[in-house]
Motif scaffolding. Sequence first.
Motif, PDB file in Angstrom:
ATOM      1  N   ARG A  62       0.820  -1.098  -0.064  1.00 26.07           N
ATOM      2  CA  ARG A  62      -0.008   0.061   0.012  1.00 26.07           C
ATOM      3  C   ARG A  62       0.745   1.201   0.023  1.00 26.07           C
ATOM      4  NH1 ARG A  62      -4.401  -1.228   4.752  1.00 26.07           N
ATOM      5  NH2 ARG A  62      -5.067  -3.492   4.186  1.00 26.07           N
ATOM      6  N   MET A  63       1.926   1.145   0.710  1.00 21.31           N
ATOM      7  CA  MET A  63       2.836   2.343   0.788  1.00 21.31           C
ATOM      8  C   MET A  63       3.361   2.564  -0.618  1.00 21.31           C
ATOM      9  SD  MET A  63       4.320   2.606   4.638  1.00 21.31           S
ATOM     10  CE  MET A  63       5.058   0.719   4.690  1.00 21.31           C
ATOM     11  N   ARG A  64       3.918   1.710  -1.013  1.00 23.57           N
ATOM     12  CA  ARG A  64       4.597   1.748  -2.441  1.00 23.57           C
ATOM     13  C   ARG A  64       3.595   2.367  -3.330  1.00 23.57           C
ATOM     14  NH1 ARG A  64       7.334  -3.551  -2.026  1.00 23.57           N
ATOM     15  NH2 ARG A  64       5.572  -4.676  -3.002  1.00 23.57           N
ATOM     16  N   LYS A  65       2.201   2.101  -3.538  1.00 22.89           N
ATOM     17  CA  LYS A  65       1.215   2.596  -4.279  1.00 22.89           C
ATOM     18  C   LYS A  65       1.002   4.100  -3.772  1.00 22.89           C
ATOM     19  CE  LYS A  65      -1.204  -1.605  -5.177  1.00 22.89           C
ATOM     20  NZ  LYS A  65      -2.176  -2.615  -5.149  1.00 22.89           N
ATOM     21  N   LYS A  66       0.932   4.452  -2.560  1.00 24.46           N
ATOM     22  CA  LYS A  66       0.640   5.645  -2.161  1.00 24.46           C
ATOM     23  C   LYS A  66       1.859   6.623  -2.590  1.00 24.46           C
ATOM     24  CE  LYS A  66      -2.415   4.875   1.701  1.00 24.46           C
ATOM     25  NZ  LYS A  66      -2.727   4.903   3.182  1.00 24.46           N
ATOM     26  N   LEU A  67       3.089   6.299  -2.281  1.00 24.62           N
ATOM     27  CA  LEU A  67       4.103   7.006  -2.775  1.00 24.62           C
ATOM     28  C   LEU A  67       4.731   6.979  -4.057  1.00 24.62           C
ATOM     29  CD1 LEU A  67       6.138   6.818   0.681  1.00 24.62           C
ATOM     30  CD2 LEU A  67       4.527   8.527  -0.045  1.00 24.62           C
ATOM     31  N   GLY A  68       3.939   6.138  -5.083  1.00 28.75           N
ATOM     32  CA  GLY A  68       4.160   6.049  -6.408  1.00 28.75           C
ATOM     33  C   GLY A  68       5.530   5.346  -6.654  1.00 28.75           C
ATOM     34  N   CYS A  69       5.743   4.102  -6.003  1.00 30.64           N
ATOM     35  CA  CYS A  69       7.285   3.458  -6.010  1.00 30.64           C
ATOM     36  C   CYS A  69       6.799   2.075  -6.562  1.00 30.64           C
ATOM     37  CB  CYS A  69       7.933   3.414  -4.542  1.00 30.64           C
ATOM     38  SG  CYS A  69       8.200   5.018  -3.934  1.00 30.64           S
ATOM     39  N   GLN A  70       7.878   1.305  -7.135  1.00 28.04           N
ATOM     40  CA  GLN A  70       7.715   0.251  -7.588  1.00 28.04           C
ATOM     41  C   GLN A  70       8.200  -0.916  -6.733  1.00 28.04           C
ATOM     42  OE1 GLN A  70       5.672  -0.688 -10.803  1.00 28.04           O
ATOM     43  NE2 GLN A  70       5.167   1.416 -10.440  1.00 28.04           N
ATOM     44  N   THR A  71       9.347  -0.770  -5.940  1.00 25.10           N
ATOM     45  CA  THR A  71      10.045  -1.487  -5.298  1.00 25.10           C
ATOM     46  C   THR A  71      10.276  -0.905  -3.783  1.00 25.10           C
ATOM     47  OG1 THR A  71      12.238  -0.494  -5.792  1.00 25.10           O
ATOM     48  CG2 THR A  71      11.388  -2.232  -7.418  1.00 25.10           C
ATOM     49  N   THR A  72      10.617  -1.832  -2.907  1.00 29.54           N
ATOM     50  CA  THR A  72      10.744  -1.445  -1.388  1.00 29.54           C
ATOM     51  C   THR A  72      12.061  -0.480  -1.605  1.00 29.54           C
ATOM     52  OG1 THR A  72       9.674  -3.523  -0.829  1.00 29.54           O
ATOM     53  CG2 THR A  72      11.165  -2.439   0.709  1.00 29.54           C
ATOM     54  N   PRO A  73      13.271  -0.875  -2.105  1.00 31.95           N
ATOM     55  CA  PRO A  73      14.122   0.323  -1.945  1.00 31.95           C
ATOM     56  C   PRO A  73      13.934   1.513  -2.510  1.00 31.95           C
ATOM     57  CG  PRO A  73      15.089  -1.773  -2.717  1.00 31.95           C
ATOM     58  CD  PRO A  73      13.568  -1.883  -2.801  1.00 31.95           C
ATOM     59  N   GLN A  74      12.923   1.602  -3.727  1.00 34.39           N
ATOM     60  CA  GLN A  74      12.350   2.946  -4.075  1.00 34.39           C
ATOM     61  C   GLN A  74      11.412   3.772  -2.922  1.00 34.39           C
ATOM     62  OE1 GLN A  74      10.461   2.241  -7.640  1.00 34.39           O
ATOM     63  NE2 GLN A  74      12.222   2.401  -8.843  1.00 34.39           N
ATOM     64  N   LEU A  75      10.622   2.815  -2.237  1.00 32.12           N
ATOM     65  CA  LEU A  75      10.108   3.430  -1.230  1.00 32.12           C
ATOM     66  C   LEU A  75      10.973   3.710  -0.197  1.00 32.12           C
ATOM     67  CD1 LEU A  75       7.182   3.488   0.428  1.00 32.12           C
ATOM     68  CD2 LEU A  75       7.792   1.226   1.249  1.00 32.12           C
ATOM     69  N   ILE A  76      11.969   3.106   0.384  1.00 33.53           N
ATOM     70  CA  ILE A  76      12.791   3.638   1.489  1.00 33.53           C
ATOM     71  C   ILE A  76      13.517   4.794   1.029  1.00 33.53           C
ATOM     72  CG2 ILE A  76      14.785   3.321   2.870  1.00 33.53           C
ATOM     73  CD1 ILE A  76      14.151   0.184   2.703  1.00 33.53           C
ATOM     74  N   GLU A  77      13.789   4.953  -0.265  1.00 37.34           N
ATOM     75  CA  GLU A  77      14.628   6.252  -0.824  1.00 37.34           C
ATOM     76  C   GLU A  77      13.744   7.486  -0.788  1.00 37.34           C
ATOM     77  OE1 GLU A  77      16.584   7.757  -5.205  1.00 37.34           O
ATOM     78  OE2 GLU A  77      15.975   5.650  -4.688  1.00 37.34           O
ATOM     79  N   LYS A  78      12.586   7.339  -1.393  1.00 37.18           N
ATOM     80  CA  LYS A  78      11.554   8.084  -1.267  1.00 37.18           C
ATOM     81  C   LYS A  78      10.988   8.807  -0.136  1.00 37.18           C
ATOM     82  CE  LYS A  78       7.481  10.124  -3.916  1.00 37.18           C
ATOM     83  NZ  LYS A  78       6.381   9.949  -4.945  1.00 37.18           N
ATOM     84  N   ALA A  79      10.734   7.804   0.817  1.00 37.62           N
ATOM     85  CA  ALA A  79      10.357   8.084   2.189  1.00 37.62           C
ATOM     86  C   ALA A  79      11.461   9.033   3.042  1.00 37.62           C
ATOM     87  CB  ALA A  79      10.293   6.720   3.186  1.00 37.62           C
ATOM     88  N   VAL A  80      12.795   8.791   2.673  1.00 37.27           N
ATOM     89  CA  VAL A  80      14.238   9.519   3.303  1.00 37.27           C
ATOM     90  C   VAL A  80      13.787  11.131   2.735  1.00 37.27           C
ATOM     91  CG1 VAL A  80      16.239   9.881   3.322  1.00 37.27           C
ATOM     92  CG2 VAL A  80      15.330   7.505   3.810  1.00 37.27           C
ATOM     93  N   TRP A  81      13.551  11.207   1.451  1.00 38.22           N
ATOM     94  CA  TRP A  81      13.701  12.471   0.757  1.00 38.22           C
ATOM     95  C   TRP A  81      12.438  13.354   1.317  1.00 38.22           C
ATOM     96  CZ3 TRP A  81      17.124  15.097  -1.643  1.00 38.22           C
ATOM     97  CH2 TRP A  81      18.208  14.603  -2.285  1.00 38.22           C
ATOM     98  N   LEU A  82      11.296  12.460   1.600  1.00 35.19           N
ATOM     99  CA  LEU A  82      10.168  13.216   2.211  1.00 35.19           C
ATOM    100  C   LEU A  82      10.362  13.551   3.666  1.00 35.19           C
ATOM    101  CD1 LEU A  82       7.182  11.201   0.361  1.00 35.19           C
ATOM    102  CD2 LEU A  82       7.932  13.547   0.111  1.00 35.19           C
ATOM    103  N   ASP A  83      11.548  13.063   4.292  1.00 36.57           N
ATOM    104  CA  ASP A  83      11.715  13.267   5.687  1.00 36.57           C
ATOM    105  C   ASP A  83      10.854  12.437   6.593  1.00 36.57           C
ATOM    106  OD1 ASP A  83      13.854  14.999   5.386  1.00 36.57           O
ATOM    107  OD2 ASP A  83      12.729  16.831   5.707  1.00 36.57           O
TER     108      ASP A  83
END
Length: 261
Positions: A220-241
């Motif tokens: 669900r978090m990948r979809k909400k943050l527009g990510c395809q993979t878990t590493p992308q999810l972690i990367e974007k979460a960091v950039w979003l603080d």
Amino acid sequence: MVFDNMPRTKKHIIGDYARENRVTEMRETLAYVGEAFRFFMESTNEPWEIVDCYGNYCFGNAALKRLLCLSDTFNFEGKHYSEIPARPFEECALDFYQQDVRCMNTRVPVKVLDVHMDDDGEWFCYIFERTPLVNNDQVIGLTDHGKSVIKFWKESMSYLLAMQYYFTGEKQVSMQISTTNNLSQRESEVLFFLLGQIEPKRIARYLNLSLSTVNSYIDRMRKKLGCQTTPQLIEKAVWLDLHKILPEKLMGDCHISLILD
């Protein structure tokens, strides 16, 4: 085993035996570590400590004092970790004791995730690595080194960006950054541990959820943050603080100390 005859409750972990042996054990441990290494630990901005095999402090540097909101004049030497006047030790003395038991009995370094609140409501999140000290085939204590999880994440991001620049020539992350955070409470809790590099199966155990439920939150978090993979999810979460946010349920007066393996 070092701790075979030691008591197993916070109330009794100091014990008369530990008190009687403090001076001898601390001197032996400090002599083994040496002045040069102690000087290095004192000069660094990361927390370091040395504990003998009975849980008595031989050394704690200035960075550790700052982290625990202790005065500059506070002296760790000679104090058992259940006697340190700081909230993490009041809440997690038994956890620290059990982690030390594991480290010294197995003679294998132990990594621990520590999340604690100070008296002002501020929180810190560190990964500590306990390393056994062995002299003449005898465990005489351990060293403990902490590193800020946020600093670790920032360093990891710099490595990712360097790799991206090397392979693509792009210096920025190729994704749209949203300023909104529409994660649910449970999703935020899962993300918090995920950012700490904890596997989903262990997240499930910590949060008392099934593995499939944890994986569904990650999806669900990948979809909400527009990510395809878990590493992308972690990367974007960091950039979003989002790595700076401690989920509400984990705040309050909660203190967490978990072995990472």
